[in-house]
Design an enzyme around this catalytic site. Structure first.
Site, PDB file in Angstrom:
ATOM      1  N   SER A 162      35.752  36.616  32.944  1.00  0.00           N
ATOM      2  CA  SER A 162      36.423  37.301  32.229  1.00  0.00           C
ATOM      3  C   SER A 162      37.130  37.076  31.413  1.00  0.00           C
ATOM      4  O   SER A 162      37.650  34.994  30.911  1.00  0.00           O
ATOM      5  CB  SER A 162      36.395  37.825  33.366  1.00  0.00           C
ATOM      6  N   ARG A 188      54.067  40.633  38.089  1.00  0.00           N
ATOM      7  CA  ARG A 188      53.612  42.290  38.491  1.00  0.00           C
ATOM      8  C   ARG A 188      54.123  43.567  39.618  1.00  0.00           C
ATOM      9  O   ARG A 188      53.108  44.413  39.497  1.00  0.00           O
ATOM     10  CB  ARG A 188      53.216  40.564  40.135  1.00  0.00           C
ATOM     11  N   TYR A 213      40.481  36.798  32.056  1.00  0.00           N
ATOM     12  CA  TYR A 213      41.149  36.026  33.107  1.00  0.00           C
ATOM     13  C   TYR A 213      40.606  34.633  33.175  1.00  0.00           C
ATOM     14  O   TYR A 213      41.613  33.376  33.129  1.00  0.00           O
ATOM     15  CB  TYR A 213      41.101  36.796  33.915  1.00  0.00           C
ATOM     16  N   HIS A 214      39.422  34.473  33.720  1.00  0.00           N
ATOM     17  CA  HIS A 214      38.963  33.486  33.494  1.00  0.00           C
ATOM     18  C   HIS A 214      38.624  31.973  32.797  1.00  0.00           C
ATOM     19  O   HIS A 214      38.655  30.760  32.913  1.00  0.00           O
ATOM     20  CB  HIS A 214      37.806  33.458  34.250  1.00  0.00           C
ATOM     21  N   VAL A 268      40.698  36.093  47.689  1.00  0.00           N
ATOM     22  CA  VAL A 268      41.265  35.820  48.686  1.00  0.00           C
ATOM     23  C   VAL A 268      41.501  36.910  49.510  1.00  0.00           C
ATOM     24  O   VAL A 268      41.108  37.813  49.326  1.00  0.00           O
ATOM     25  CB  VAL A 268      42.971  35.242  48.870  1.00  0.00           C
ATOM     26  N   THR A 315      32.631  50.118  48.851  1.00  0.00           N
ATOM     27  CA  THR A 315      31.705  50.243  46.737  1.00  0.00           C
ATOM     28  C   THR A 315      31.523  48.904  46.145  1.00  0.00           C
ATOM     29  O   THR A 315      32.273  47.695  46.297  1.00  0.00           O
ATOM     30  CB  THR A 315      33.825  50.800  45.545  1.00  0.00           C
ATOM     31  N   ASP A 319      61.632  34.540  32.251  1.00  0.00           N
ATOM     32  CA  ASP A 319      60.392  34.727  31.564  1.00  0.00           C
ATOM     33  C   ASP A 319      59.250  33.345  31.174  1.00  0.00           C
ATOM     34  O   ASP A 319      59.567  32.803  30.301  1.00  0.00           O
ATOM     35  CB  ASP A 319      59.645  35.058  30.776  1.00  0.00           C
ATOM     36  N   ARG A 354      31.202  45.255  35.255  1.00  0.00           N
ATOM     37  CA  ARG A 354      31.477  43.700  35.098  1.00  0.00           C
ATOM     38  C   ARG A 354      29.813  43.669  34.994  1.00  0.00           C
ATOM     39  O   ARG A 354      29.097  43.765  35.543  1.00  0.00           O
ATOM     40  CB  ARG A 354      32.328  43.093  36.516  1.00  0.00           C
ATOM     41  N   LYS A 395      42.201  30.524  32.754  1.00  0.00           N
ATOM     42  CA  LYS A 395      42.024  29.208  33.481  1.00  0.00           C
ATOM     43  C   LYS A 395      41.490  27.849  32.836  1.00  0.00           C
ATOM     44  O   LYS A 395      41.379  27.315  33.264  1.00  0.00           O
ATOM     45  CB  LYS A 395      41.137  29.781  34.962  1.00  0.00           C
ATOM     46  N   LEU A 455      58.868  38.756  37.617  1.00  0.00           N
ATOM     47  CA  LEU A 455      58.951  39.940  38.201  1.00  0.00           C
ATOM     48  C   LEU A 455      57.450  40.760  37.761  1.00  0.00           C
ATOM     49  O   LEU A 455      57.974  42.214  37.588  1.00  0.00           O
ATOM     50  CB  LEU A 455      59.893  40.446  37.766  1.00  0.00           C
ATOM     51  N   ASP A 463      60.438  33.361  38.723  1.00  0.00           N
ATOM     52  CA  ASP A 463      59.586  34.976  38.022  1.00  0.00           C
ATOM     53  C   ASP A 463      60.593  35.288  37.642  1.00  0.00           C
ATOM     54  O   ASP A 463      61.151  36.130  37.645  1.00  0.00           O
ATOM     55  CB  ASP A 463      59.201  35.363  39.776  1.00  0.00           C
ATOM     56  N   ARG A 486      46.265  37.237  37.199  1.00  0.00           N
ATOM     57  CA  ARG A 486      45.181  37.041  37.861  1.00  0.00           C
ATOM     58  C   ARG A 486      44.298  37.704  38.050  1.00  0.00           C
ATOM     59  O   ARG A 486      43.385  37.684  38.806  1.00  0.00           O
ATOM     60  CB  ARG A 486      45.861  35.656  38.997  1.00  0.00           C
ATOM     61  N   THR A 541      40.752  28.664  39.422  1.00  0.00           N
ATOM     62  CA  THR A 541      39.778  29.855  40.323  1.00  0.00           C
ATOM     63  C   THR A 541      38.359  29.532  40.151  1.00  0.00           C
ATOM     64  O   THR A 541      38.476  28.350  39.347  1.00  0.00           O
ATOM     65  CB  THR A 541      39.909  30.773  38.862  1.00  0.00           C
TER      66      THR A 541
HETATM   67  N1  USQ Z   1      33.802  43.663  44.032  1.00  0.00           N
HETATM   68  C1  USQ Z   1      32.315  45.006  44.290  1.00  0.00           C
HETATM   69  N2  USQ Z   1      33.226  45.884  45.018  1.00  0.00           N
HETATM   70  C2  USQ Z   1      34.735  46.300  44.689  1.00  0.00           C
HETATM   71  C3  USQ Z   1      35.675  45.344  44.221  1.00  0.00           C
HETATM   72  C4  USQ Z   1      34.391  43.929  43.798  1.00  0.00           C
HETATM   73  O1  USQ Z   1      32.026  44.598  44.205  1.00  0.00           O
HETATM   74  O2  USQ Z   1      35.001  46.781  45.108  1.00  0.00           O
HETATM   75  C5  USQ Z   1      32.655  42.399  43.319  1.00  0.00           C
HETATM   76  C6  USQ Z   1      33.126  42.340  41.955  1.00  0.00           C
HETATM   77  O3  USQ Z   1      32.305  42.743  40.861  1.00  0.00           O
HETATM   78  C7  USQ Z   1      32.054  40.701  41.956  1.00  0.00           C
HETATM   79  C8  USQ Z   1      32.960  40.016  43.423  1.00  0.00           C
HETATM   80  O4  USQ Z   1      33.192  41.923  44.138  1.00  0.00           O
HETATM   81  O5  USQ Z   1      31.339  40.374  42.016  1.00  0.00           O
HETATM   82  C9  USQ Z   1      35.107  39.359  43.490  1.00  0.00           C
HETATM   83  O6  USQ Z   1      35.411  40.315  42.899  1.00  0.00           O
HETATM   84  P1  USQ Z   1      36.735  40.144  43.517  1.00  0.00           P
HETATM   85  O7  USQ Z   1      37.587  41.325  42.370  1.00  0.00           O
HETATM   86  O8  USQ Z   1      36.989  40.391  44.473  1.00  0.00           O
HETATM   87  O9  USQ Z   1      37.369  38.761  42.585  1.00  0.00           O
HETATM   88  P2  USQ Z   1      37.629  38.219  41.189  1.00  0.00           P
HETATM   89  O10 USQ Z   1      37.953  38.936  40.285  1.00  0.00           O
HETATM   90  O11 USQ Z   1      36.720  37.403  40.893  1.00  0.00           O
HETATM   91  O12 USQ Z   1      38.955  38.133  41.474  1.00  0.00           O
HETATM   92  C10 USQ Z   1      39.655  37.478  42.449  1.00  0.00           C
HETATM   93  C11 USQ Z   1      40.966  37.070  41.646  1.00  0.00           C
HETATM   94  C12 USQ Z   1      41.458  36.266  41.067  1.00  0.00           C
HETATM   95  C13 USQ Z   1      40.288  34.787  41.570  1.00  0.00           C
HETATM   96  C14 USQ Z   1      39.314  35.012  41.462  1.00  0.00           C
HETATM   97  C15 USQ Z   1      38.192  34.032  42.767  1.00  0.00           C
HETATM   98  O13 USQ Z   1      41.452  38.549  41.267  1.00  0.00           O
HETATM   99  O14 USQ Z   1      42.786  35.966  40.693  1.00  0.00           O
HETATM  100  O15 USQ Z   1      40.714  33.494  41.099  1.00  0.00           O
HETATM  101  O16 USQ Z   1      38.882  36.076  42.970  1.00  0.00           O
HETATM  102  S1  USQ Z   1      36.914  33.460  42.148  1.00  0.00           S
HETATM  103  O17 USQ Z   1      36.460  34.939  42.193  1.00  0.00           O
HETATM  104  O18 USQ Z   1      36.383  32.742  42.888  1.00  0.00           O
HETATM  105  O19 USQ Z   1      36.835  33.394  40.575  1.00  0.00           O
END
Ligand code: USQ
Length: 406
Positions: free
Chosen positions: A187, A35, A189-190, A219, A261, A74, A330, A193, A33, A31, A101, A145
Protein backbone atom coordinates in the site's frame (compact mmCIF):
# COMPACT_ATOMS: atom_id res chain seq x y z
CA UNK A 1 16.85 8.82 29.83
CA UNK A 2 15.37 11.95 28.28
CA UNK A 3 13.08 10.58 25.61
CA UNK A 4 11.18 12.54 22.95
CA UNK A 5 8.16 10.60 21.71
CA UNK A 6 7.01 11.96 18.35
CA UNK A 7 3.42 10.80 17.81
CA UNK A 8 2.98 10.15 21.55
CA UNK A 9 -0.80 10.69 21.46
CA UNK A 10 -1.52 7.73 19.15
CA UNK A 11 -2.48 4.08 19.61
CA UNK A 12 1.11 2.91 20.18
CA UNK A 13 2.44 6.28 21.32
CA UNK A 14 0.24 6.80 24.37
CA UNK A 15 0.86 3.40 26.04
CA UNK A 16 4.57 3.75 25.15
CA UNK A 17 4.80 7.12 26.92
CA UNK A 18 3.13 5.96 30.13
CA UNK A 19 5.13 2.69 30.11
CA UNK A 20 8.45 4.54 29.81
CA UNK A 21 7.39 7.24 32.28
CA UNK A 22 6.51 4.55 34.84
CA UNK A 23 10.07 3.22 34.47
CA UNK A 24 11.38 6.64 35.53
CA UNK A 25 12.33 8.10 32.14
CA UNK A 26 11.82 11.80 31.39
CA UNK A 27 9.22 11.86 28.61
CA UNK A 28 8.20 14.65 26.25
CA UNK A 29 5.44 14.08 23.73
CA UNK A 30 5.47 15.94 20.42
CA UNK A 31 2.30 15.47 18.40
CA UNK A 32 0.21 17.47 15.91
CA UNK A 33 -2.97 15.61 16.98
CA UNK A 34 -3.58 14.64 13.34
CA UNK A 35 -5.00 11.25 14.36
CA UNK A 36 -7.79 13.02 16.28
CA UNK A 37 -8.44 15.27 13.24
CA UNK A 38 -8.69 12.19 10.99
CA UNK A 39 -11.40 10.83 13.32
CA UNK A 40 -13.34 14.02 12.60
CA UNK A 41 -12.73 13.67 8.85
CA UNK A 42 -13.95 10.06 8.85
CA UNK A 43 -16.83 10.76 11.25
CA UNK A 44 -15.67 8.06 13.67
CA UNK A 45 -14.48 7.97 17.24
CA UNK A 46 -12.39 5.59 19.29
CA UNK A 47 -14.52 2.85 20.83
CA UNK A 48 -13.04 3.79 24.17
CA UNK A 49 -13.86 7.35 25.31
CA UNK A 50 -10.59 9.23 25.04
CA UNK A 51 -9.75 12.46 26.84
CA UNK A 52 -7.65 15.28 25.42
CA UNK A 53 -3.90 14.78 25.65
CA UNK A 54 -3.65 17.51 28.30
CA UNK A 55 -6.31 15.80 30.43
CA UNK A 56 -4.58 12.41 30.04
CA UNK A 57 -1.35 13.96 31.27
CA UNK A 58 -3.10 15.65 34.22
CA UNK A 59 -4.54 12.27 35.27
CA UNK A 60 -1.16 10.55 34.79
CA UNK A 61 0.41 13.11 37.14
CA UNK A 62 -2.43 12.69 39.64
CA UNK A 63 -2.19 8.88 39.62
CA UNK A 64 1.59 8.42 39.55
CA UNK A 65 3.11 11.79 40.50
CA UNK A 66 5.06 11.73 37.22
CA UNK A 67 5.14 14.56 34.69
CA UNK A 68 5.03 14.07 30.93
CA UNK A 69 5.31 17.24 28.84
CA UNK A 70 3.41 17.89 25.61
CA UNK A 71 4.31 20.05 22.61
CA UNK A 72 1.79 20.66 19.80
CA UNK A 73 3.96 20.59 16.69
CA UNK A 74 3.73 19.31 13.12
CA UNK A 75 7.18 17.86 12.47
CA UNK A 76 6.41 17.04 8.82
CA UNK A 77 5.36 20.61 8.08
CA UNK A 78 7.65 22.72 10.25
CA UNK A 79 11.30 21.72 10.04
CA UNK A 80 12.66 24.79 11.81
CA UNK A 81 10.38 24.58 14.86
CA UNK A 82 11.16 20.86 15.07
CA UNK A 83 14.89 21.60 14.99
CA UNK A 84 14.46 24.39 17.57
CA UNK A 85 12.45 22.12 19.88
CA UNK A 86 15.01 19.32 19.64
CA UNK A 87 17.82 21.78 20.38
CA UNK A 88 15.99 22.87 23.52
CA UNK A 89 15.11 19.38 24.82
CA UNK A 90 18.33 17.56 23.77
CA UNK A 91 16.93 14.02 24.18
CA UNK A 92 19.06 10.90 24.70
CA UNK A 93 16.60 8.97 22.55
CA UNK A 94 13.87 9.69 20.03
CA UNK A 95 10.91 7.44 19.37
CA UNK A 96 9.39 8.25 16.00
CA UNK A 97 5.74 7.24 15.68
CA UNK A 98 4.56 10.46 13.99
CA UNK A 99 3.29 8.89 10.77
CA UNK A 100 -0.06 8.14 9.13
CA UNK A 101 -0.31 4.41 9.90
CA UNK A 102 -3.39 3.01 8.14
CA UNK A 103 -3.00 1.24 4.80
CA UNK A 104 -6.69 1.68 3.79
CA UNK A 105 -6.61 5.41 4.66
CA UNK A 106 -3.50 5.81 2.49
CA UNK A 107 -5.39 4.28 -0.47
CA UNK A 108 -8.67 6.26 -0.17
CA UNK A 109 -7.96 8.82 -2.89
CA UNK A 110 -5.15 10.69 -4.61
CA UNK A 111 -5.37 13.30 -1.82
CA UNK A 112 -4.85 10.61 0.85
CA UNK A 113 -1.90 9.12 -1.05
CA UNK A 114 -0.25 12.54 -1.30
CA UNK A 115 -0.95 13.33 2.34
CA UNK A 116 0.49 10.00 3.53
CA UNK A 117 3.67 10.33 1.45
CA UNK A 118 4.25 14.00 2.33
CA UNK A 119 3.55 13.49 6.00
CA UNK A 120 5.44 10.26 6.55
CA UNK A 121 8.50 10.92 4.42
CA UNK A 122 8.96 14.52 5.59
CA UNK A 123 8.45 13.62 9.25
CA UNK A 124 11.24 11.05 9.12
CA UNK A 125 13.57 13.17 7.04
CA UNK A 126 13.06 16.31 9.14
CA UNK A 127 14.04 14.45 12.30
CA UNK A 128 17.14 12.83 10.75
CA UNK A 129 18.15 16.11 9.13
CA UNK A 130 17.82 18.03 12.40
CA UNK A 131 19.82 15.43 14.37
CA UNK A 132 22.72 15.83 11.95
CA UNK A 133 22.56 19.61 11.89
CA UNK A 134 22.41 19.81 15.71
CA UNK A 135 25.27 17.27 16.03
CA UNK A 136 22.98 15.31 18.32
CA UNK A 137 23.77 11.67 19.12
CA UNK A 138 20.26 10.65 20.23
CA UNK A 139 19.34 7.01 19.55
CA UNK A 140 16.60 7.15 16.90
CA UNK A 141 13.95 4.40 17.28
CA UNK A 142 11.40 4.18 14.49
CA UNK A 143 8.14 2.25 14.27
CA UNK A 144 8.32 0.44 10.95
CA UNK A 145 6.20 -2.45 9.71
CA UNK A 146 6.39 -6.12 8.76
CA UNK A 147 4.70 -4.93 5.56
CA UNK A 148 8.03 -3.71 4.14
CA UNK A 149 8.84 -7.35 3.29
CA UNK A 150 5.57 -8.07 1.51
CA UNK A 151 3.85 -11.34 2.37
CA UNK A 152 5.02 -13.47 -0.54
CA UNK A 153 5.51 -17.11 0.26
CA UNK A 154 8.88 -18.39 -0.93
CA UNK A 155 9.19 -21.00 1.79
CA UNK A 156 11.96 -19.16 3.64
CA UNK A 157 11.85 -17.48 7.04
CA UNK A 158 11.88 -13.68 6.81
CA UNK A 159 15.10 -12.51 8.49
CA UNK A 160 15.39 -9.42 10.68
CA UNK A 161 15.86 -6.75 8.02
CA UNK A 162 18.93 -8.00 6.15
CA UNK A 163 19.50 -10.79 3.68
CA UNK A 164 22.76 -12.53 2.73
CA UNK A 165 22.97 -12.87 -1.03
CA UNK A 166 25.52 -14.06 -3.53
CA UNK A 167 26.21 -11.84 -6.56
CA UNK A 168 28.23 -13.03 -9.55
CA UNK A 169 30.92 -10.48 -10.46
CA UNK A 170 32.13 -9.82 -14.02
CA UNK A 171 34.80 -12.56 -13.69
CA UNK A 172 32.22 -15.17 -12.69
CA UNK A 173 33.17 -15.20 -8.96
CA UNK A 174 30.39 -15.39 -6.40
CA UNK A 175 30.61 -12.38 -4.06
CA UNK A 176 28.75 -12.51 -0.73
CA UNK A 177 26.87 -9.42 0.23
CA UNK A 178 24.38 -8.40 2.88
CA UNK A 179 21.50 -6.32 1.54
CA UNK A 180 18.31 -4.86 2.96
CA UNK A 181 15.61 -7.50 2.45
CA UNK A 182 13.95 -6.54 -0.88
CA UNK A 183 11.16 -4.07 -0.21
CA UNK A 184 7.74 -5.15 -1.44
CA UNK A 185 5.10 -2.70 -0.16
CA UNK A 186 1.40 -3.53 -0.42
CA UNK A 187 0.00 0.00 0.00
CA UNK A 188 1.11 3.64 -0.20
CA UNK A 189 1.39 3.60 3.59
CA UNK A 190 3.70 0.56 3.50
CA UNK A 191 5.64 2.19 0.66
CA UNK A 192 6.50 5.15 2.93
CA UNK A 193 7.98 2.73 5.48
CA UNK A 194 10.14 1.24 2.70
CA UNK A 195 11.35 4.75 1.85
CA UNK A 196 12.15 5.27 5.54
CA UNK A 197 14.51 2.29 5.40
CA UNK A 198 16.57 3.93 2.66
CA UNK A 199 16.78 7.18 4.64
CA UNK A 200 17.98 5.24 7.67
CA UNK A 201 20.62 3.38 5.65
CA UNK A 202 21.89 6.67 4.21
CA UNK A 203 22.02 8.65 7.47
CA UNK A 204 23.65 5.78 9.37
CA UNK A 205 26.31 5.48 6.65
CA UNK A 206 26.86 9.18 6.00
CA UNK A 207 26.48 10.71 9.48
CA UNK A 208 26.86 7.71 11.81
CA UNK A 209 23.38 8.25 13.28
CA UNK A 210 22.37 5.45 15.66
CA UNK A 211 19.09 4.11 14.27
CA UNK A 212 16.79 1.23 15.21
CA UNK A 213 13.88 0.26 12.94
CA UNK A 214 11.11 -1.91 14.43
CA UNK A 215 9.28 -3.97 11.84
CA UNK A 216 6.02 -4.44 13.68
CA UNK A 217 3.15 -6.79 12.83
CA UNK A 218 -0.57 -6.18 13.28
CA UNK A 219 -1.23 -5.01 16.84
CA UNK A 220 -4.15 -6.34 18.86
CA UNK A 221 -5.53 -5.49 22.28
CA UNK A 222 -5.99 -2.08 23.84
CA UNK A 223 -4.89 -2.05 27.49
CA UNK A 224 -1.43 -2.08 29.02
CA UNK A 225 -0.58 -2.16 32.74
CA UNK A 226 -0.43 1.63 32.84
CA UNK A 227 -3.52 2.47 30.79
CA UNK A 228 -5.50 0.27 33.21
CA UNK A 229 -4.55 2.48 36.15
CA UNK A 230 -7.43 4.93 35.59
CA UNK A 231 -10.47 5.09 33.27
CA UNK A 232 -9.17 8.34 31.79
CA UNK A 233 -5.81 6.80 30.86
CA UNK A 234 -7.51 4.35 28.50
CA UNK A 235 -5.90 3.73 25.11
CA UNK A 236 -7.76 4.40 21.86
CA UNK A 237 -9.48 1.46 20.13
CA UNK A 238 -10.26 1.70 16.42
CA UNK A 239 -12.87 -0.46 14.76
CA UNK A 240 -13.69 1.40 11.53
CA UNK A 241 -12.86 0.10 8.05
CA UNK A 242 -9.81 2.35 7.70
CA UNK A 243 -8.06 2.28 11.08
CA UNK A 244 -9.42 -0.83 12.82
CA UNK A 245 -6.90 -3.67 12.64
CA UNK A 246 -8.25 -7.08 11.82
CA UNK A 247 -8.41 -8.90 15.15
CA UNK A 248 -9.73 -5.89 17.04
CA UNK A 249 -12.38 -5.49 14.34
CA UNK A 250 -13.43 -9.13 14.64
CA UNK A 251 -13.79 -8.71 18.41
CA UNK A 252 -16.00 -5.63 18.04
CA UNK A 253 -18.04 -7.33 15.37
CA UNK A 254 -18.50 -10.36 17.65
CA UNK A 255 -19.52 -8.15 20.55
CA UNK A 256 -22.36 -6.49 18.65
CA UNK A 257 -23.56 -9.47 16.61
CA UNK A 258 -22.15 -8.18 13.30
CA UNK A 259 -20.75 -10.89 10.99
CA UNK A 260 -16.96 -11.20 11.04
CA UNK A 261 -15.75 -9.49 7.86
CA UNK A 262 -13.14 -11.81 6.34
CA UNK A 263 -11.61 -10.30 3.18
CA UNK A 264 -11.72 -12.85 0.37
CA UNK A 265 -10.83 -16.43 1.37
CA UNK A 266 -9.10 -15.24 4.55
CA UNK A 267 -6.02 -17.16 3.44
CA UNK A 268 -3.79 -14.15 4.13
CA UNK A 269 -1.29 -14.89 6.90
CA UNK A 270 -0.05 -11.95 8.98
CA UNK A 271 2.28 -11.40 11.93
CA UNK A 272 0.68 -10.26 15.21
CA UNK A 273 1.72 -8.71 18.52
CA UNK A 274 -0.19 -7.64 21.62
CA UNK A 275 -0.03 -3.94 22.55
CA UNK A 276 1.62 -4.77 25.91
CA UNK A 277 4.46 -6.57 24.09
CA UNK A 278 4.74 -3.71 21.64
CA UNK A 279 5.60 -1.20 24.39
CA UNK A 280 7.95 -3.71 26.04
CA UNK A 281 9.79 -4.19 22.71
CA UNK A 282 10.26 -0.43 22.42
CA UNK A 283 11.78 -0.43 25.92
CA UNK A 284 14.13 -3.31 24.98
CA UNK A 285 15.17 -1.54 21.77
CA UNK A 286 15.93 1.65 23.72
CA UNK A 287 18.19 -0.30 26.05
CA UNK A 288 20.11 -1.91 23.19
CA UNK A 289 21.13 0.86 20.77
CA UNK A 290 23.49 0.30 17.87
CA UNK A 291 26.99 1.77 18.01
CA UNK A 292 27.89 4.89 16.04
CA UNK A 293 28.90 3.81 12.55
CA UNK A 294 26.88 0.58 12.73
CA UNK A 295 24.22 -0.08 10.10
CA UNK A 296 20.61 0.49 11.31
CA UNK A 297 19.52 -2.22 13.72
CA UNK A 298 16.34 -3.93 12.54
CA UNK A 299 14.07 -5.99 14.79
CA UNK A 300 11.00 -7.96 13.72
CA UNK A 301 8.48 -6.84 16.34
CA UNK A 302 5.95 -9.66 16.25
CA UNK A 303 5.23 -12.75 18.31
CA UNK A 304 2.86 -15.00 16.31
CA UNK A 305 1.53 -15.53 12.82
CA UNK A 306 -2.09 -16.36 11.98
CA UNK A 307 -4.17 -16.91 8.92
CA UNK A 308 -7.10 -14.47 8.90
CA UNK A 309 -9.76 -17.18 8.47
CA UNK A 310 -8.29 -19.08 11.46
CA UNK A 311 -8.56 -15.96 13.58
CA UNK A 312 -12.16 -15.53 12.47
CA UNK A 313 -12.89 -19.17 13.36
CA UNK A 314 -11.39 -18.69 16.82
CA UNK A 315 -13.48 -15.58 17.50
CA UNK A 316 -16.60 -17.25 16.07
CA UNK A 317 -16.19 -20.36 18.26
CA UNK A 318 -15.76 -18.20 21.33
CA UNK A 319 -18.61 -15.79 20.65
CA UNK A 320 -21.05 -17.57 18.35
CA UNK A 321 -20.50 -14.89 15.70
CA UNK A 322 -21.20 -15.60 12.04
CA UNK A 323 -18.32 -15.43 9.51
CA UNK A 324 -18.87 -13.48 6.31
CA UNK A 325 -16.44 -13.67 3.38
CA UNK A 326 -16.61 -10.26 1.69
CA UNK A 327 -14.90 -9.17 -1.55
CA UNK A 328 -11.36 -8.09 -0.70
CA UNK A 329 -10.88 -4.33 -1.24
CA UNK A 330 -7.09 -4.83 -1.19
CA UNK A 331 -4.74 -6.01 -3.90
CA UNK A 332 -2.99 -8.73 -1.90
CA UNK A 333 -2.27 -12.45 -2.26
CA UNK A 334 -5.38 -14.48 -1.46
CA UNK A 335 -3.29 -17.13 0.29
CA UNK A 336 0.18 -16.90 1.75
CA UNK A 337 2.30 -18.62 4.39
CA UNK A 338 4.53 -16.52 6.59
CA UNK A 339 7.49 -17.51 8.73
CA UNK A 340 9.28 -14.72 10.54
CA UNK A 341 12.42 -14.60 12.66
CA UNK A 342 12.04 -12.64 15.92
CA UNK A 343 15.01 -14.10 17.76
CA UNK A 344 16.59 -10.79 18.74
CA UNK A 345 13.74 -9.69 21.01
CA UNK A 346 13.38 -13.19 22.47
CA UNK A 347 17.12 -13.27 23.24
CA UNK A 348 16.85 -9.85 24.88
CA UNK A 349 14.14 -11.07 27.24
CA UNK A 350 10.76 -10.56 25.55
CA UNK A 351 8.16 -12.98 26.99
CA UNK A 352 5.46 -13.04 24.32
CA UNK A 353 1.82 -12.54 25.24
CA UNK A 354 0.29 -15.18 23.01
CA UNK A 355 -3.28 -15.06 21.85
CA UNK A 356 -5.43 -16.85 24.40
CA UNK A 357 -9.16 -17.23 24.29
CA UNK A 358 -9.37 -15.74 27.81
CA UNK A 359 -7.80 -12.51 26.60
CA UNK A 360 -10.08 -12.39 23.61
CA UNK A 361 -13.10 -12.75 25.89
CA UNK A 362 -11.81 -9.89 28.00
CA UNK A 363 -11.61 -7.76 24.90
CA UNK A 364 -15.09 -8.68 23.81
CA UNK A 365 -16.16 -7.44 27.25
CA UNK A 366 -14.47 -4.08 26.58
CA UNK A 367 -16.28 -4.01 23.27
CA UNK A 368 -19.62 -4.84 24.90
CA UNK A 369 -19.09 -2.15 27.54
CA UNK A 370 -18.77 0.52 24.86
CA UNK A 371 -21.02 -1.05 22.23
CA UNK A 372 -23.38 1.94 22.41
CA UNK A 373 -20.58 4.07 20.91
CA UNK A 374 -20.27 1.94 17.75
CA UNK A 375 -21.54 3.34 14.47
CA UNK A 376 -22.19 0.17 12.44
CA UNK A 377 -22.11 2.08 9.15
CA UNK A 378 -18.36 2.64 9.77
CA UNK A 379 -17.54 -1.07 10.02
CA UNK A 380 -17.33 -2.09 6.32
CA UNK A 381 -13.97 -1.41 4.69
CA UNK A 382 -14.78 1.15 1.99
CA UNK A 383 -11.35 2.07 0.74
CA UNK A 384 -10.24 -0.06 -2.23
CA UNK A 385 -6.81 -0.41 -3.80
CA UNK A 386 -7.97 0.02 -7.44
CA UNK A 387 -11.08 1.39 -9.22
CA UNK A 388 -12.02 -2.21 -10.19
CA UNK A 389 -11.90 -3.37 -6.59
CA UNK A 390 -13.80 -0.23 -5.55
CA UNK A 391 -16.73 -1.22 -7.74
CA UNK A 392 -16.77 -4.72 -6.18
CA UNK A 393 -16.92 -3.60 -2.58
CA UNK A 394 -20.25 -1.82 -2.76
CA UNK A 395 -21.60 -5.28 -1.93
CA UNK A 396 -19.74 -5.16 1.42
CA UNK A 397 -21.61 -1.99 2.33
CA UNK A 398 -24.90 -3.56 1.26
CA UNK A 399 -24.21 -6.65 3.36
CA UNK A 400 -23.45 -4.41 6.32
CA UNK A 401 -26.81 -2.67 5.85
CA UNK A 402 -28.58 -6.02 5.52
CA UNK A 403 -27.04 -7.28 8.74
CA UNK A 404 -28.12 -4.13 10.57
CA UNK A 405 -31.70 -4.63 9.45
CA UNK A 406 -31.68 -8.32 10.47
N1 USQ B 1 -8.71 -7.95 6.99
C1 USQ B 1 -9.84 -8.74 6.94
N2 USQ B 1 -10.99 -8.24 7.48
C2 USQ B 1 -11.05 -7.01 8.09
C3 USQ B 1 -9.88 -6.23 8.14
C4 USQ B 1 -8.72 -6.73 7.59
O1 USQ B 1 -9.85 -9.84 6.42
O2 USQ B 1 -12.13 -6.64 8.56
C5 USQ B 1 -7.45 -8.49 6.42
C6 USQ B 1 -6.76 -7.55 5.42
O3 USQ B 1 -7.26 -7.73 4.12
C7 USQ B 1 -5.30 -7.96 5.58
C8 USQ B 1 -5.18 -8.36 7.06
O4 USQ B 1 -6.53 -8.59 7.50
O5 USQ B 1 -5.03 -9.08 4.81
C9 USQ B 1 -4.54 -7.34 7.95
O6 USQ B 1 -5.22 -6.10 7.86
P1 USQ B 1 -5.12 -5.01 9.03
O7 USQ B 1 -6.04 -3.89 8.68
O8 USQ B 1 -5.28 -5.66 10.35
O9 USQ B 1 -3.57 -4.59 8.97
P2 USQ B 1 -2.75 -3.69 7.95
O10 USQ B 1 -3.60 -2.91 7.02
O11 USQ B 1 -1.74 -4.58 7.32
O12 USQ B 1 -2.02 -2.62 8.86
C10 USQ B 1 -1.81 -2.77 10.26
C11 USQ B 1 -1.50 -1.40 10.83
C12 USQ B 1 -0.19 -0.89 10.25
C13 USQ B 1 0.92 -1.92 10.47
C14 USQ B 1 0.52 -3.25 9.87
C15 USQ B 1 1.50 -4.35 10.18
O13 USQ B 1 -2.55 -0.49 10.59
O14 USQ B 1 0.15 0.35 10.85
O15 USQ B 1 2.11 -1.47 9.87
O16 USQ B 1 -0.75 -3.67 10.48
S1 USQ B 1 1.60 -5.54 8.89
O17 USQ B 1 0.22 -5.98 8.55
O18 USQ B 1 2.37 -6.65 9.37
O19 USQ B 1 2.19 -4.90 7.72
Amino acid sequence: MRIAVFGGDGFIGWPTCVHLSSLGHDISIVDNLSRRRIDVELGVQSLTPMDSIQERLRIWKQVTGRTIRFELLDIADDYFRTRHWLDGYRPDAIIHLAQQRAAPYSMKSDWHKTYTVNNNVNATHNLLNALVDLKMDAHFVHMGTMGVYGYSDIGATIPEGYLDVGIQDDLGNLISKEILYPANPGSVYHMTKCLDQLMFAFYAKNDSLRITDLHQGVVWGTHTSQTRLHDQLVNRFDYDGDYGTVLNRFLIEAAIGHPLTVHGTGGQTRAFIHIQDSVRCIEIALNNPPERGERPKIFNQMTETFRIRDLAKLVAEMSGAEILHVPNPRKEAAENDLKVSNEQFLELGLKPTTLKVGMLEELVDVARKFAHRIDQSKIPAQSAWTPELQSQISSIVDLGKASRKA
